[in-house]
Design a protein around this motif. Structure first.
Motif, PDB file in Angstrom:
ATOM      1  N   LEU A  65       0.778  -1.380  -0.104  1.00  0.00           N
ATOM      2  CA  LEU A  65       0.141   0.195   0.124  1.00  0.00           C
ATOM      3  C   LEU A  65       0.909   1.272  -0.099  1.00  0.00           C
ATOM      4  O   LEU A  65       0.429   2.437  -0.874  1.00  0.00           O
ATOM      5  CB  LEU A  65      -1.002   0.077   0.876  1.00  0.00           C
ATOM      6  N   GLU A  66       2.276   1.523   1.016  1.00  0.00           N
ATOM      7  CA  GLU A  66       2.912   2.805   0.805  1.00  0.00           C
ATOM      8  C   GLU A  66       3.273   3.021  -0.458  1.00  0.00           C
ATOM      9  O   GLU A  66       4.009   3.573  -1.080  1.00  0.00           O
ATOM     10  CB  GLU A  66       3.542   2.856   1.545  1.00  0.00           C
ATOM     11  N   GLU A  67       3.682   1.643  -1.146  1.00  0.00           N
ATOM     12  CA  GLU A  67       4.384   1.688  -2.504  1.00  0.00           C
ATOM     13  C   GLU A  67       3.929   2.671  -3.145  1.00  0.00           C
ATOM     14  O   GLU A  67       4.171   3.144  -3.800  1.00  0.00           O
ATOM     15  CB  GLU A  67       5.080   0.147  -2.520  1.00  0.00           C
ATOM     16  N   LYS A  68       2.490   1.658  -3.496  1.00  0.00           N
ATOM     17  CA  LYS A  68       1.449   2.224  -3.868  1.00  0.00           C
ATOM     18  C   LYS A  68       1.464   3.927  -3.833  1.00  0.00           C
ATOM     19  O   LYS A  68       0.884   4.498  -4.954  1.00  0.00           O
ATOM     20  CB  LYS A  68       0.035   1.380  -4.135  1.00  0.00           C
ATOM     21  N   LEU A  69       1.073   4.270  -2.786  1.00  0.00           N
ATOM     22  CA  LEU A  69       1.013   5.647  -2.186  1.00  0.00           C
ATOM     23  C   LEU A  69       1.939   5.974  -2.879  1.00  0.00           C
ATOM     24  O   LEU A  69       1.933   7.494  -3.557  1.00  0.00           O
ATOM     25  CB  LEU A  69       0.483   5.289  -1.437  1.00  0.00           C
ATOM     26  N   ALA A  70       3.117   6.037  -2.574  1.00  0.00           N
ATOM     27  CA  ALA A  70       4.527   6.805  -2.876  1.00  0.00           C
ATOM     28  C   ALA A  70       4.092   7.532  -4.337  1.00  0.00           C
ATOM     29  O   ALA A  70       4.247   8.108  -5.126  1.00  0.00           O
ATOM     30  CB  ALA A  70       5.773   6.058  -2.522  1.00  0.00           C
ATOM     31  N   GLY A  71       4.183   5.983  -5.788  1.00  0.00           N
ATOM     32  CA  GLY A  71       4.365   6.288  -6.556  1.00  0.00           C
ATOM     33  C   GLY A  71       3.357   6.527  -7.442  1.00  0.00           C
ATOM     34  O   GLY A  71       3.085   7.660  -8.238  1.00  0.00           O
ATOM     35  N   LEU A  72       1.753   6.658  -6.352  1.00  0.00           N
ATOM     36  CA  LEU A  72       0.762   7.642  -7.125  1.00  0.00           C
ATOM     37  C   LEU A  72       0.770   9.261  -7.312  1.00  0.00           C
ATOM     38  O   LEU A  72       0.472  10.474  -7.493  1.00  0.00           O
ATOM     39  CB  LEU A  72      -0.743   7.285  -6.730  1.00  0.00           C
ATOM     40  N   GLU A  73       1.230   9.398  -5.891  1.00  0.00           N
ATOM     41  CA  GLU A  73       1.721  10.831  -5.634  1.00  0.00           C
ATOM     42  C   GLU A  73       3.231  11.451  -5.952  1.00  0.00           C
ATOM     43  O   GLU A  73       3.819  12.023  -5.461  1.00  0.00           O
ATOM     44  CB  GLU A  73       1.946  10.973  -3.845  1.00  0.00           C
ATOM     45  N   HIS A  74       4.026  10.405  -7.412  1.00  0.00           N
ATOM     46  CA  HIS A  74       5.541  10.691  -7.976  1.00  0.00           C
ATOM     47  C   HIS A  74       6.040  11.075  -6.072  1.00  0.00           C
ATOM     48  O   HIS A  74       6.745  12.320  -6.051  1.00  0.00           O
ATOM     49  CB  HIS A  74       5.283  11.934  -8.188  1.00  0.00           C
TER      50      HIS A  74
END
Length: 66
Positions: A13-22
Motif C-alpha cells: 500500500l505504501e509503495e503504491k501510494l508513493a507512486g501515485l503521489e510521485h
C-alpha cells in the motif's frame, strides 16, 4: 497471525501510494490520531503548524494549548 515487523500488505500500500503521489515514500497508519501524532512529532520545538480549526477530534485544542 499477529505480525509486528513485516507487514507485506501495508508495505505494498505504501509503495503504491508513493507512486501515485510521485514520492519516494508513503506511510500508512492504522488510525487517524496515529497519523496526526506522527506528523506532529516532525515539527521541531518552536516550529509552526498551520491547520484548520475543525481538525480531527481534539487535535486543534491540543496543538493550540502547547
Amino acid at each position: 497471525m499477529y505480525v509486528r515487523h513485516a507487514k507485506p500488505n501495508t508495505e505494498k500500500l505504501e509503495e503504491k501510494l508513493a507512486g501515485l503521489e510521485h514520492g519516494k515514500f508513503a506511510f500508512a497508519f492504522n488510525s487517524g490520531i496515529t497519523a496526526i501524532s506522527a506528523a506532529l512529532m516532525t515539527v521541531p520545538p518552536g516550529g509552526y503548524i498551520i491547520m484548520p480549526c475543525d481538525m480531527y477530534g481534539g487535535t486543534y485544542p491540543l496543538v493550540k494549548r502547547h
